[in-house]
Design a protein around this motif. Structure first.
Motif, PDB file in Angstrom:
ATOM      1  N   SER A  21       1.080  -1.193  -0.100  1.00 17.16           N
ATOM      2  CA  SER A  21      -0.020   0.108   0.083  1.00 17.16           C
ATOM      3  C   SER A  21       0.806   1.248   0.059  1.00 17.16           C
ATOM      4  N   GLN A  22       2.049   1.194   0.596  1.00 21.33           N
ATOM      5  CA  GLN A  22       2.863   2.429   0.528  1.00 21.33           C
ATOM      6  C   GLN A  22       3.916   2.490  -0.509  1.00 21.33           C
ATOM      7  N   PHE A  23       3.930   1.481  -1.472  1.00 20.64           N
ATOM      8  CA  PHE A  23       4.942   1.273  -2.584  1.00 20.64           C
ATOM      9  C   PHE A  23       4.418   2.277  -3.643  1.00 20.64           C
ATOM     10  N   ASP A  24       5.549   3.239  -3.838  1.00 24.07           N
ATOM     11  CA  ASP A  24       5.118   4.085  -4.743  1.00 24.07           C
ATOM     12  C   ASP A  24       6.123   4.283  -5.878  1.00 24.07           C
ATOM     13  N   GLU A  25       5.931   5.540  -6.571  1.00 23.56           N
ATOM     14  CA  GLU A  25       7.157   5.548  -7.600  1.00 23.56           C
ATOM     15  C   GLU A  25       8.605   6.035  -7.108  1.00 23.56           C
ATOM     16  N   MET A  26       8.399   6.616  -5.987  1.00 25.20           N
ATOM     17  CA  MET A  26       9.903   6.903  -5.509  1.00 25.20           C
ATOM     18  C   MET A  26      10.297   5.750  -4.842  1.00 25.20           C
ATOM     19  N   ALA A  27       9.731   4.609  -4.257  1.00 27.62           N
ATOM     20  CA  ALA A  27      10.185   3.417  -3.814  1.00 27.62           C
ATOM     21  C   ALA A  27      10.571   2.601  -4.914  1.00 27.62           C
ATOM     22  N   LEU A  28      10.054   2.617  -6.129  1.00 22.51           N
ATOM     23  CA  LEU A  28      10.421   1.775  -7.129  1.00 22.51           C
ATOM     24  C   LEU A  28      11.935   2.485  -7.812  1.00 22.51           C
ATOM     25  N   LEU A  29      12.000   3.707  -7.855  1.00 24.58           N
ATOM     26  CA  LEU A  29      12.986   4.354  -8.247  1.00 24.58           C
ATOM     27  C   LEU A  29      14.082   4.115  -7.408  1.00 24.58           C
ATOM     28  N   SER A  30      13.901   4.005  -6.030  1.00 24.21           N
ATOM     29  CA  SER A  30      15.002   3.599  -5.135  1.00 24.21           C
ATOM     30  C   SER A  30      15.657   2.384  -5.273  1.00 24.21           C
ATOM     31  N   ASP A  31      14.776   1.485  -5.360  1.00 24.96           N
ATOM     32  CA  ASP A  31      15.216  -0.176  -5.748  1.00 24.96           C
ATOM     33  C   ASP A  31      15.825  -0.108  -6.825  1.00 24.96           C
ATOM     34  N   TYR A  32      15.472   0.707  -7.814  1.00 24.69           N
ATOM     35  CA  TYR A  32      16.188   0.744  -9.422  1.00 24.69           C
ATOM     36  C   TYR A  32      17.564   1.182  -8.972  1.00 24.69           C
ATOM     37  N   ARG A  33      17.880   2.370  -8.251  1.00 25.93           N
ATOM     38  CA  ARG A  33      19.327   2.728  -8.298  1.00 25.93           C
ATOM     39  C   ARG A  33      20.107   1.724  -7.136  1.00 25.93           C
ATOM     40  N   PHE A  34      19.318   1.075  -6.378  1.00 27.59           N
ATOM     41  CA  PHE A  34      20.059   0.424  -5.551  1.00 27.59           C
ATOM     42  C   PHE A  34      20.777  -0.717  -6.298  1.00 27.59           C
ATOM     43  N   LEU A  35      19.926  -1.577  -7.371  1.00 32.48           N
ATOM     44  CA  LEU A  35      20.393  -2.643  -8.195  1.00 32.48           C
ATOM     45  C   LEU A  35      21.216  -2.057  -9.127  1.00 32.48           C
ATOM     46  N   GLU A  36      21.394  -0.569  -9.542  1.00 30.46           N
ATOM     47  CA  GLU A  36      22.520  -0.335 -10.211  1.00 30.46           C
ATOM     48  C   GLU A  36      23.612  -0.104  -9.326  1.00 30.46           C
ATOM     49  N   ASP A  37      23.836   0.510  -8.263  1.00 30.46           N
ATOM     50  CA  ASP A  37      24.914   0.434  -7.575  1.00 30.46           C
ATOM     51  C   ASP A  37      25.516  -0.884  -7.170  1.00 30.46           C
ATOM     52  N   THR A  38      24.608  -1.790  -6.737  1.00 28.70           N
ATOM     53  CA  THR A  38      25.088  -2.959  -6.768  1.00 28.70           C
ATOM     54  C   THR A  38      25.672  -3.842  -7.926  1.00 28.70           C
ATOM     55  N   GLY A  39      25.358  -3.530  -8.902  1.00 26.50           N
ATOM     56  CA  GLY A  39      25.965  -4.015 -10.301  1.00 26.50           C
ATOM     57  C   GLY A  39      27.388  -3.580 -10.723  1.00 26.50           C
ATOM     58  N   ARG A  40      27.356  -2.121 -10.430  1.00 23.72           N
ATOM     59  CA  ARG A  40      28.745  -1.346 -10.435  1.00 23.72           C
ATOM     60  C   ARG A  40      29.594  -1.763  -9.637  1.00 23.72           C
ATOM     61  N   PHE A  41      29.225  -1.946  -8.435  1.00 16.63           N
ATOM     62  CA  PHE A  41      30.322  -2.435  -7.261  1.00 16.63           C
ATOM     63  C   PHE A  41      30.902  -3.867  -7.770  1.00 16.63           C
TER      64      PHE A  41
END
Length: 356
Positions: free
Chosen positions: A87-107
């Protein structure tokens, strides 16, 4: 004057923009209004203006924010992996998860490109040093090149002279001093090496001043110890070296990591350096005990008597009872392992090393 007539579409779009802007402002005002209804979680006297991204604690000013971090130990950084309900999952939460996955792949990609990670553990130089050290009954091991002890190692081997020039570290614990000496010949005795440090007249004046306690003591009141490698951290033992012998003789049948590290200790502190017990002591003690029991049984047993009827020799029951039962010979490897010593399956060449 002529009137300016605006298109209907333009008027409608401007009206919609005004409505959207007004709705956004109302949402922001609503959030501020909700936050202002709660008081500061630090001082409790002022209205809250800020909210901590990590623990959602309300604060009113920068001093309260700093005090909150000091008292609670909060980092103030939002937890990117925290659970978010649907119920609290919005576009900002989706964008945060996407950036987190990008940082993990870069590392992960950066780790595969690191030259230090891809560097081989054993180099050609280290293989040569270990091979020549093995011929002198010295087990030489090496650390990865990322370790500082590996980078500073300057040990060199002269092939024609068959001579090691060791990188040597001397630790004087009673003076809280350490000295590093490069290219030390393994033919030098420990007394010759220590002469340039603690001799009353032949040593360097600056070094002599630092090691005043050692200079005042005689060589008979000084011992040199070397840590036994391959033991647990709670079972540290040391080798006692002979200062009259050469460095090569002292390092024989011992294990080194990169280069020798010698501890020069005064007489009052010798007890702080426990020595490694002889590896064959349990096996030898067991054999001595069995030998003593057999000798006792032989002394107590009476002389054999020959039977007048059958002519057979009888041995008294007492002597047979006192004779110890046959014992199985224990494996050499199990008996030689000392308590606290870490076994290594790769040390097959070390099995022929005699006991110290």
């Amino acid at each position: 004057m002529s009137a300016v007539i605006l298109p209907t579409a333009h008027i409608m779009s401007s009206a919609e923009n005004k409505v959207e802007n007004s709705s956004t402002e109302e949402e922001e005002r609503g959030k501020k209004r909700k936050m202002s209804l709660s008081s500061c979680g630090v001082c409790g006297s002022e209205e809250a203006k800020y909210r901590c991204p990590a623990c959602l604690t309300h604060s009113c000013s920068l001093p309260c924010v700093k005090k909150h971090k000091e008292v609670s130990g909060c980092s103030g950084v939002r937890n990117k992996t925290a659970f978010v309900t649907l119920s609290q999952f919005d576009e900002m939460a989706l964008l945060s998860d996407y950036r987190f996955l990008e940082d993990t792949g870069r590392f992960a990609d950066g780790a595969t490109r690191d030259n230090l990670v891809q560097a081989p553990r054993v180099t050609v130089k280290s293989k040569k040093l270990a091979s020549n050290a093995r011929k002198m009954n010295i087990t030489l091991r090496f650390l990865p090149i990322t370790f500082s002890k590996s980078r500073e190692n300057s040990t060199f081997f002269l092939t024609k002279e068959k001579l090691f020039l060791w990188h040597l570290k001397l630790i004087f614990p009673q003076s809280s001093s350490e000295f590093t000496q490069r290219r030390v010949s393994d033919k030098q005795t420990l007394k010759q090496i220590l002469t340039s440090y603690i001799h009353p007249t032949e040593s360097d004046p600056v070094t002599r001043q630092k090691l005043k306690m050692y200079v005042q003591a005689l060589f008979d009141h000084v011992k040199v110890f070397m840590k036994v490698e391959g033991r647990k951290a709670n079972s540290v033992r040391y080798h006692e070296l002979d200062i009259e012998k050469s460095l090569r003789d002292n390092l024989s049948y011992k294990t080194l990591i990169e280069y020798p590290v010698l501890h020069v200790v005064l007489k009052d502190h010798w007890k702080d350096y426990p020595l490694k017990g002889p590896a064959c002591a349990p096996f030898a003690a067991k054999n001595d005990k069995v030998g003593q029991e057999k000798e006792t049984a032989t002394q107590v047993s009476p002389s054999p008597q020959r039977s007048p009827t059958t002519g057979e020799t009888n041995i008294s029951r007492t002597a047979q009872e006192m004779e110890p039962p046959p014992q199985k010979k224990a494996k050499r490897g199990d008996e030689e392992q000392e308590e606290g010593e870490i076994t290594d399956s790769s040390d097959e060449d070390d099995k022929n090393i005699p006991c110290d």
